[in-house]
Design a protein around this motif. Structure first.
Motif, PDB file in Angstrom:
ATOM      1  N   LYS B  93     -24.252  -5.154 -30.215  1.00 53.35           N
ATOM      2  CA  LYS B  93     -25.621  -4.673 -30.008  1.00 53.35           C
ATOM      3  C   LYS B  93     -25.801  -3.169 -30.148  1.00 53.35           C
ATOM      4  O   LYS B  93     -26.813  -2.721 -30.682  1.00 53.35           O
ATOM      5  CB  LYS B  93     -26.170  -5.127 -28.641  1.00 53.35           C
ATOM      6  CG  LYS B  93     -27.641  -4.818 -28.449  1.00 53.35           C
ATOM      7  CD  LYS B  93     -28.340  -5.902 -27.677  1.00 53.35           C
ATOM      8  CE  LYS B  93     -29.632  -5.375 -27.084  1.00 53.35           C
ATOM      9  NZ  LYS B  93     -30.768  -5.698 -27.933  1.00 53.35           N
ATOM     10  N   THR B  94     -24.814  -2.373 -29.677  1.00 53.39           N
ATOM     11  CA  THR B  94     -25.012  -0.928 -29.783  1.00 53.39           C
ATOM     12  C   THR B  94     -24.203  -0.286 -30.898  1.00 53.39           C
ATOM     13  O   THR B  94     -24.454   0.861 -31.259  1.00 53.39           O
ATOM     14  CB  THR B  94     -24.664  -0.229 -28.461  1.00 53.39           C
ATOM     15  OG1 THR B  94     -23.294  -0.501 -28.155  1.00 53.39           O
ATOM     16  CG2 THR B  94     -25.529  -0.715 -27.337  1.00 53.39           C
ATOM     17  N   GLY B  95     -23.208  -0.997 -31.422  1.00 52.48           N
ATOM     18  CA  GLY B  95     -22.422  -0.436 -32.513  1.00 52.48           C
ATOM     19  C   GLY B  95     -21.278   0.451 -32.065  1.00 52.48           C
ATOM     20  O   GLY B  95     -20.672   0.209 -31.019  1.00 52.48           O
ATOM     21  N   TYR B  96     -20.986   1.480 -32.859  1.00 50.94           N
ATOM     22  CA  TYR B  96     -19.848   2.348 -32.611  1.00 50.94           C
ATOM     23  C   TYR B  96     -20.315   3.751 -32.213  1.00 50.94           C
ATOM     24  O   TYR B  96     -21.386   4.178 -32.605  1.00 50.94           O
ATOM     25  CB  TYR B  96     -18.980   2.488 -33.862  1.00 50.94           C
ATOM     26  CG  TYR B  96     -18.469   1.193 -34.413  1.00 50.94           C
ATOM     27  CD1 TYR B  96     -17.201   0.713 -34.062  1.00 50.94           C
ATOM     28  CD2 TYR B  96     -19.229   0.441 -35.297  1.00 50.94           C
ATOM     29  CE1 TYR B  96     -16.714  -0.476 -34.575  1.00 50.94           C
ATOM     30  CE2 TYR B  96     -18.751  -0.749 -35.810  1.00 50.94           C
ATOM     31  CZ  TYR B  96     -17.499  -1.208 -35.451  1.00 50.94           C
ATOM     32  OH  TYR B  96     -17.040  -2.384 -35.947  1.00 50.94           O
ATOM     33  N   SER B  97     -19.463   4.440 -31.465  1.00 51.50           N
ATOM     34  CA  SER B  97     -19.710   5.857 -31.194  1.00 51.50           C
ATOM     35  C   SER B  97     -19.324   6.656 -32.425  1.00 51.50           C
ATOM     36  O   SER B  97     -18.195   6.547 -32.914  1.00 51.50           O
ATOM     37  CB  SER B  97     -18.881   6.297 -29.988  1.00 51.50           C
ATOM     38  OG  SER B  97     -18.551   7.662 -30.098  1.00 51.50           O
TER      39      SER B  97
END
Lengths: 250, 250
Positions: B93-97
């Motif tokens: 849902k938020t992906g990668y940093s």
DNA sequence: TAGATTGTTAATCGATTAACAATC
DNA sequence: TAGATTGTTAATCGATTAACAATC
């Protein structure tokens, strides 16, 4: 008469696909979308070429795939497949004619027809490419260079004029230039590519480390040293990592 | 406790393979032969890196594969696979940093550890590479250049000394140089490579259009412009061939 | 919860290699 | 003829892509 038979009778037509046969028994054939050759094979052809030219100067007139494979360090069947794409036909037992092979590769790669190109970005790399006389042997002729740096505009480098980038998109169609070479910093590469497209350039050889966005029909070939370096440094780093063969855990 | 469980508990160990478990319940693990990554994936990593660094300067902190794919013009699942090789873990849902991703790629490619290199062949291309400051960002530092031309020996080019080729194989082990760059003409490239091997050099970045013969354990990476050019000119030539769409025969 | 996104397994695609038939 | 070599079909291998389960 089937498609297979047809291909057998006229070998040179094997690159065509039978799509229909009309009432008067005329075969309608259509060229395949791509008379294609795998990219890796394509990139190996210059290596064969280089090897064969050297061979020819030594007076060798015929050559077999097994010998090529031995000298170039690859398997004979791969050599055979690669060479077949050029359309050359060999003789069992005696192999191929070296000179025919050389000509076949040159014709196939289009090295007989000169590609005139514009180069944009007269930095270290651009200058190096401008001075690369050997390109002419491979059908590439850089006819002019472009830059935005006023200190460079007007110079002649390796017998090529450095012009203002403004003029490129006008000049390209007037000189029927279809090939552009980008050796600028990454930041401006996209802008340069846009200019090239505006000037009707069909193919771009891009040395800047960016993935260019261009219309579908434009051919782009990236020559990104950093990609290469990545691969090399990864392999080297792995070499020097402590080679843990066995390790105890928990 | 099975191998699968083990990998689950200690994610960073997924690159190891459990080969045995001894009496005291100590797990014996062995590094896989190749913690391998496909060559194409490896070469794409610098592109992601370049893109991500740009993104970071714009203040973006998290990124998803679909956005990367859109911007870099490739399918999201490929991005995901490629990134996974670096060991990074994303959040659904938020992906990668972005910053973690950048660091992961740099670490994976070994860009944090500097590779010092010798360059042989101070022609146009060699000079260009000597002046390429950006290499330092990718962990490459060219510490000296070599040539056989007396007119060049003793010069300083882009702050690097040009020395006599004779001295290279002695200097390399003394300076612990493991990487060699060949930018000589094709004719002498093999000789230079032999010298490098003699000097204990482990990896060769070869810009000369020859296939070098070196011992098994030496890493060679060819950067042959002519191979590339072949591919480009073939595609361009095909473009201008009369596009036979339908053709009647017999 | 619903939906977006990751992670992973399975299917597909393409290049390489192996096996063998054809030919000089 | 026998043997070497080409040409071609089939099998293998590896990378990409599709499908789907897991997760926040």
């Amino acid at each position: 008469m089937t498609a297979v038979t047809f291909a057998e009778i006229i070998p040179s037509y094997t690159r065509y696909v039978v799509i229909d046969m009309n009432l008067s028994n005329t075969l309608i054939v259509k060229r395949r979308e791509a008379p294609s050759i795998p990219q890796p094979s394509l990139m190996r052809l210059p290596q064969y070429h280089h090897y064969l030219v050297e061979l020819e100067t030594k007076g060798v007139s015929r050559i077999s795939c097994s010998v090529i494979g031995r000298d170039l360090n690859c398997v004979p069947v791969q050599v055979r497949k690669d060479l077949q794409y050029t359309g050359i036909i060999g003789k069992p037992k005696t192999g191929y004619s070296v000179s025919e092979l050389i000509r076949a590769i040159e014709t196939f790669l289009g090295w007989n027809n000169v590609n005139e190109a514009f180069l944009v970005g007269v930095g270290n790399l651009g200058t190096a490419l401008l001075g690369h006389e050997r390109f002419s042997k491979f059908g590439l002729s850089i006819v002019a260079a472009f830059d935005t740096d006023p200190a460079k505009i007007g110079l002649w480098i390796h017998d090529k004029a450095v012009l203002s980038l403004d003029k490129m998109s006008d000049l390209a169609p007037r000189m029927s230039i279809h090939l552009g070479i980008i050796t600028t910093p990454a930041e401006v590469a996209q802008m340069v590519a846009d200019e090239m497209v505006k000037g009707g350039i069909q193919a771009i050889w891009n040395f800047a480390p960016v993935k260019l966005k261009v219309p579908e029909h434009i051919i782009v070939h990236n020559e990104d040293l950093y990609n290469s370096l990545a691969s090399l440094s990864w392999k080297l780093a792995r070499r020097f990592r402590v080679p843990i063969q066995e390790k105890e855990a928990v």
